[in-house]
Structure formats: C-alpha cells, structure tokens
Design a protein around this motif. Structure first.
Motif, PDB file in Angstrom:
ATOM      1  N   ARG A 343       0.740  -1.143  -0.021  1.00 32.51           N
ATOM      2  CA  ARG A 343      -0.022   0.071   0.079  1.00 32.51           C
ATOM      3  C   ARG A 343       0.803   1.348   0.131  1.00 32.51           C
ATOM      4  O   ARG A 343       0.621   2.273  -0.684  1.00 32.51           O
ATOM      5  CB  ARG A 343      -1.030  -0.105   1.298  1.00 32.51           C
ATOM      6  CG  ARG A 343      -1.861   1.009   1.233  1.00 32.51           C
ATOM      7  CD  ARG A 343      -2.937   0.884   2.468  1.00 32.51           C
ATOM      8  NE  ARG A 343      -4.002   1.832   2.401  1.00 32.51           N
ATOM      9  CZ  ARG A 343      -3.763   3.140   3.440  1.00 32.51           C
ATOM     10  NH1 ARG A 343      -2.513   3.290   3.812  1.00 32.51           N
ATOM     11  NH2 ARG A 343      -4.847   3.877   3.445  1.00 32.51           N
ATOM     12  N   LYS A 344       2.060   1.118   0.650  1.00 32.87           N
ATOM     13  CA  LYS A 344       2.941   2.365   0.917  1.00 32.87           C
ATOM     14  C   LYS A 344       3.554   2.487  -0.422  1.00 32.87           C
ATOM     15  O   LYS A 344       3.869   3.578  -0.938  1.00 32.87           O
ATOM     16  CB  LYS A 344       3.888   2.273   1.900  1.00 32.87           C
ATOM     17  CG  LYS A 344       3.446   2.305   3.364  1.00 32.87           C
ATOM     18  CD  LYS A 344       4.461   2.518   4.288  1.00 32.87           C
ATOM     19  CE  LYS A 344       3.781   2.270   5.778  1.00 32.87           C
ATOM     20  NZ  LYS A 344       4.918   2.371   6.765  1.00 32.87           N
ATOM     21  N   ILE A 345       3.995   1.503  -1.048  1.00 31.57           N
ATOM     22  CA  ILE A 345       4.679   1.575  -2.558  1.00 31.57           C
ATOM     23  C   ILE A 345       3.654   2.040  -3.429  1.00 31.57           C
ATOM     24  O   ILE A 345       4.152   2.945  -4.212  1.00 31.57           O
ATOM     25  CB  ILE A 345       5.132   0.188  -2.839  1.00 31.57           C
ATOM     26  CG1 ILE A 345       6.181  -0.039  -1.949  1.00 31.57           C
ATOM     27  CG2 ILE A 345       5.680   0.253  -4.286  1.00 31.57           C
ATOM     28  CD1 ILE A 345       6.664  -1.619  -1.978  1.00 31.57           C
ATOM     29  N   TYR A 346       2.767   1.561  -3.580  1.00 36.24           N
ATOM     30  CA  TYR A 346       1.390   2.074  -4.373  1.00 36.24           C
ATOM     31  C   TYR A 346       1.169   3.637  -4.172  1.00 36.24           C
ATOM     32  O   TYR A 346       1.103   4.407  -5.239  1.00 36.24           O
ATOM     33  CB  TYR A 346      -0.017   1.460  -3.957  1.00 36.24           C
ATOM     34  CG  TYR A 346      -1.080   1.887  -4.643  1.00 36.24           C
ATOM     35  CD1 TYR A 346      -1.194   1.697  -6.084  1.00 36.24           C
ATOM     36  CD2 TYR A 346      -1.966   2.803  -4.139  1.00 36.24           C
ATOM     37  CE1 TYR A 346      -2.144   2.238  -6.892  1.00 36.24           C
ATOM     38  CE2 TYR A 346      -3.105   3.429  -4.694  1.00 36.24           C
ATOM     39  CZ  TYR A 346      -3.134   3.129  -6.253  1.00 36.24           C
ATOM     40  OH  TYR A 346      -4.123   3.693  -6.943  1.00 36.24           O
ATOM     41  N   LEU A 347       1.032   4.157  -3.040  1.00 38.25           N
ATOM     42  CA  LEU A 347       1.002   5.703  -2.612  1.00 38.25           C
ATOM     43  C   LEU A 347       2.105   6.310  -3.248  1.00 38.25           C
ATOM     44  O   LEU A 347       2.019   7.466  -3.762  1.00 38.25           O
ATOM     45  CB  LEU A 347       0.524   5.710  -1.326  1.00 38.25           C
ATOM     46  CG  LEU A 347      -0.841   5.323  -0.692  1.00 38.25           C
ATOM     47  CD1 LEU A 347      -1.041   5.315   0.935  1.00 38.25           C
ATOM     48  CD2 LEU A 347      -1.990   5.832  -1.410  1.00 38.25           C
ATOM     49  N   ILE A 348       3.205   5.902  -2.819  1.00 29.92           N
ATOM     50  CA  ILE A 348       4.367   6.750  -3.600  1.00 29.92           C
ATOM     51  C   ILE A 348       4.293   6.670  -4.751  1.00 29.92           C
ATOM     52  O   ILE A 348       4.603   7.799  -5.364  1.00 29.92           O
ATOM     53  CB  ILE A 348       5.491   6.158  -2.616  1.00 29.92           C
ATOM     54  CG1 ILE A 348       5.532   6.099  -1.186  1.00 29.92           C
ATOM     55  CG2 ILE A 348       7.002   6.618  -3.374  1.00 29.92           C
ATOM     56  CD1 ILE A 348       7.000   5.466  -0.481  1.00 29.92           C
ATOM     57  N   ALA A 349       4.225   5.711  -5.447  1.00 33.77           N
ATOM     58  CA  ALA A 349       4.304   5.662  -6.906  1.00 33.77           C
ATOM     59  C   ALA A 349       3.301   6.340  -7.476  1.00 33.77           C
ATOM     60  O   ALA A 349       3.452   7.014  -8.616  1.00 33.77           O
ATOM     61  CB  ALA A 349       4.170   4.070  -7.466  1.00 33.77           C
ATOM     62  N   LYS A 350       1.969   6.403  -6.902  1.00 30.91           N
ATOM     63  CA  LYS A 350       0.934   7.094  -7.809  1.00 30.91           C
ATOM     64  C   LYS A 350       1.186   8.545  -7.236  1.00 30.91           C
ATOM     65  O   LYS A 350       1.004   9.448  -8.211  1.00 30.91           O
ATOM     66  CB  LYS A 350      -0.266   6.689  -6.887  1.00 30.91           C
ATOM     67  CG  LYS A 350      -1.578   7.405  -7.289  1.00 30.91           C
ATOM     68  CD  LYS A 350      -2.762   6.781  -6.352  1.00 30.91           C
ATOM     69  CE  LYS A 350      -4.220   7.348  -7.406  1.00 30.91           C
ATOM     70  NZ  LYS A 350      -5.469   6.814  -6.806  1.00 30.91           N
ATOM     71  N   CYS A 351       1.897   9.000  -6.216  1.00 28.18           N
ATOM     72  CA  CYS A 351       2.098  10.210  -6.100  1.00 28.18           C
ATOM     73  C   CYS A 351       3.267  10.848  -6.911  1.00 28.18           C
ATOM     74  O   CYS A 351       3.149  12.017  -7.467  1.00 28.18           O
ATOM     75  CB  CYS A 351       2.636  10.686  -4.499  1.00 28.18           C
ATOM     76  SG  CYS A 351       3.010  12.397  -4.192  1.00 28.18           S
ATOM     77  N   GLN A 352       4.148   9.899  -6.905  1.00 30.00           N
ATOM     78  CA  GLN A 352       5.508  10.219  -8.113  1.00 30.00           C
ATOM     79  C   GLN A 352       4.771  10.561  -9.373  1.00 30.00           C
ATOM     80  O   GLN A 352       5.413  11.427 -10.050  1.00 30.00           O
ATOM     81  CB  GLN A 352       6.479   9.381  -7.754  1.00 30.00           C
ATOM     82  CG  GLN A 352       7.321   9.568  -6.181  1.00 30.00           C
ATOM     83  CD  GLN A 352       7.982  10.711  -6.155  1.00 30.00           C
ATOM     84  OE1 GLN A 352       8.533  11.186  -6.963  1.00 30.00           O
ATOM     85  NE2 GLN A 352       8.141  10.852  -4.925  1.00 30.00           N
ATOM     86  N   ALA A 353       4.237   9.518  -9.914  1.00 27.33           N
ATOM     87  CA  ALA A 353       4.021   9.529 -11.224  1.00 27.33           C
ATOM     88  C   ALA A 353       2.683  10.361 -11.626  1.00 27.33           C
ATOM     89  O   ALA A 353       2.477  10.561 -13.062  1.00 27.33           O
ATOM     90  CB  ALA A 353       3.779   8.234 -11.644  1.00 27.33           C
TER      91      ALA A 353
END
Length: 379
Positions: A343-353
C-alpha cells in the motif's frame, strides 16, 4: 584443481631430463618436491576469509528467518479467513524449513573451513559427514521448491475456483501435503544409502553434492537427473500457476465496476505477489545449480568434460553459492511484500507519477486494506 593441474603438467615437462643426467636428476627431484610442498601449503592456508563469509551468511539468514517467522506466526494467529490461514501455514513451514536448511549445512561447511578440509585430496572421496551434508543439500533444496509449487497450485485453485477450493483445501489436508513434501524430499536425499547415486566432496573440498564431475556412473547421472528434473518441474509448475492466478486477478480488477469495493480480493493480491516473489527468488537461486549439475554429470559420464573440468568446477561453485542465498532472500519476500508495504509503495508511486484519474486508479489504496492495525509497525 587449477594449481594441481599446473603441478602435474610442470612435473611431466621436467621428468624427461632425469634419464639423461644424474646430476640434473637430483635437482629435478628437489624442484618437484619443492613444488609439491608449495602446492600443499597453498591448499592448507588458513581460510579465515571463507569462514567469515560463512558466518556472516548464517547470521544474516538466521536473523531474516526469525523476523519473517515472527510476522507470519503473528498474522496466522490473527487470521480468520481459512484460505489465508492455509497459505500462512505453508509460508510458515517454508520459513522454518529454510531456517533449518540454512543452519545445518552452513554449520557443516563452517566446520570444513575451520578444519582445513579444502584440499584436492578430499575431492572424489566421501565419509559420514559428506554423506550427511550432501543429503542435506538435496533435502533442503527440494523442500522449498516443492513447497513453492504446492503454494502456487493452492492459490491458483483459490483464485480460479474459490468454491472448489473451499470444499477441498483444509488445514488438515494442508498438513498432510506438507508431510508428503518432506517425506518425498527425504526419500530422494536418502537414495545414495541404497547405492542409487553417491555424494562426494566438491571443489574446493568444503561442500558435498551428487557426484557429477568425475568417475560419474549411470546411477549418478540418474540421480542428478531426478534431482534436477524434480526441481525444474516444480519451478515450471509454479510459473504456470502464478501466471494463471495473476492474469485472473488482473482481469477481475479491470472488469470491476468503478466505486465497488471487494476487500477480500486484497488477500489474493497479497498472496499472489508473495508467491511471484518466492518463484523469482527460487528461479534465480536454484536454476543455475540444477542446470550446471545436470550438464556436468552428462559431460562427465560421456567423457567429454576433458580440459573443461575446471570450468565445470567453477560453474558448480557459482551454482551452490547462489543456492545458499535462497534461504536468505525467501524471508524478505514476506517481510517486504505485505499489504501494508504494498500500500505504501502504491501511494508513493501514485504520488510520484501523478497517476490519478488514469486506469491505474482502479487499484485504489483500499485494495490493500490492513486488517491488523499493528501491521505498519512490525518491520
């Protein structure tokens, strides 16, 4: 072996001069004896560096497996979903097997390093400890591969046929399956006790495995074909099952209506992602040894290994070093590929991209809900 081969070739070049001159004979003999003494010293030098690497590897493996075991046992005690509980039972058994498989062979290899057994005269010989170490290598090599295959098949059935899975898969049957896996791996490892194959020291004399490099007989070839065949087949079945599971989940997610929530699917996503991690780790770590062992046995049996002996020795050493990392990397699959981490990886990737509003938005954070509040703080 390279040094030993060099010694033999040098001696053969010098010996023809012996018959011609008695004075040179003494000098040549002295030179050969000195060279022999030098080579022995080379192999008897303290292997502190090798022993340190073994100790470091064992320590890292033990710590990793303990952390993963704590996470899995805690999740198993809190889990109420039967399918998830079955998966955690398999995963916990795999981590325990990896832990034992890391400590026992590692301790034996460390003993060989400290006793100075890394000498060429140990190659092509065997003793009680070599038999036990070779059997441990085979047993603890097949167990993770069999378990990964069984876990992938169980998840594939759970994802594609959930009703059939709920009626067939129970904790009792899962325990029976684990017992069969351990018994099957043990049966293969014990074949040399019935003269169906043999174990021998491998270069540089600090580990034992199936006889594949020299004096290879038909039973040795059959033994390594059985070992490698079972291992590669397990990896192939796991690959097929995980591919089917992954595609089924992706298609189900794409067909889902926007705004609808199916938190139960997050468990399947987490389990399949972890299984893919296990499969990739096993392929990288075990495939080289399985393939190199098979290649070496075939070339040795057919007599075509010839001058390539040192090359195949190097391949075998590389293969076993990669295989030892399997027990170290497997626990990190459970440590890193949990729902809270995903979930954290998803949120970080979504925020970055900046993927809001795209089709990837269907994989919203609610796809990875955490049923345990303390999951975030576990690692």
């Amino acid at each position: 072996m390279l040094a030993l081969s060099h010694y033999n070739s040098s001696a053969s070049l010098l010996l023809p001069h012996v018959a011609n001159d008695s004075g040179g004979k003494v000098e040549v003999r002295a030179a050969v004896e000195g060279l022999s003494h030098h080579e022995n010293l080379t192999f008897e030098e303290p292997t502190a560096g090798g022993a340190f690497i073994v100790i470091l590897s064992m320590t890292l493996g033990i710590i990793s497996n303990i952390v993963a075991l704590f996470i899995l046992v805690n999740a198993y005690s809190l889990q109420r979903r039967r399918s998830k509980a079955t998966f955690l039972l398999f995963a916990t058994s795999l981590v325990i097997t990896d832990s034992i498989g890391h400590v026992i062979p590692g301790a034996l290899v460390l003993r060989l390093y400290l006793s100075g057994a890394a000498r060429p005269q140990f190659v092509n010989s065997s003793d009680g400890m070599c038999q036990f170490l070779g059997g441990s290598m085979v047993f603890f090599g097949l167990c993770p591969l069999f378990m990964g295959c069984a876990m992938a098949a169980e998840r594939c059935l759970g994802v594609t046929k959930p009703l059939l899975h709920s009626s067939l898969v129970t904790k009792t049957r899962a325990k029976i399956c684990l017992s069969v896996i351990w018994l099957a791996a043990l049966s293969v490892a014990l074949l040399p006790c019935f003269q169906l194959g043999s174990y021998t020291y491998q270069e540089p004399g600090t580990w034992c495995f199936i006889k594949v490099l020299s004096d290879t007989k038909e039973v040795d070839v059959a033994f390594v074909v059985l070992f490698s065949g079972l291992g590669l087949t397990s990896l192939a079945v796991a690959l097929v099952c995980n591919t089917i599971s992954g595609l089924t989940l992706v298609l189900a997610r794409l067909r889902r209506q926007p705004g609808s929530h199916h938190s139960a699917k997050s468990h399947d996503i987490e389990m399949v992602v972890q299984l893919v991690g296990i499969m990739v780790t096993s392929c990288i770590c075990w495939s080289p040894l399985l393939i190199f062992g098979l290649m070496s046995a075939i070339h040795s049996y057919t007599g075509t290994i010839g001058q390539s002996l040192s090359y195949y020795e190097t391949l075998m050493v590389m293969g076993v070093r990669l295989a030892t990392w399997n027990q170290i990397l497997d626990p990190w699959v459970y440590i890193l590929l949990r729902r809270t981490v995903l979930r954290k990886i998803y949120l970080i990737a979504k925020c970055q991209a900046g993927l809001r509003g795209t089709i990837l938005g269907r994989w919203e954070p609610s796809s990875f809900p955490s049923s345990e509040k303390n999951d975030v703080d576990q690692v």
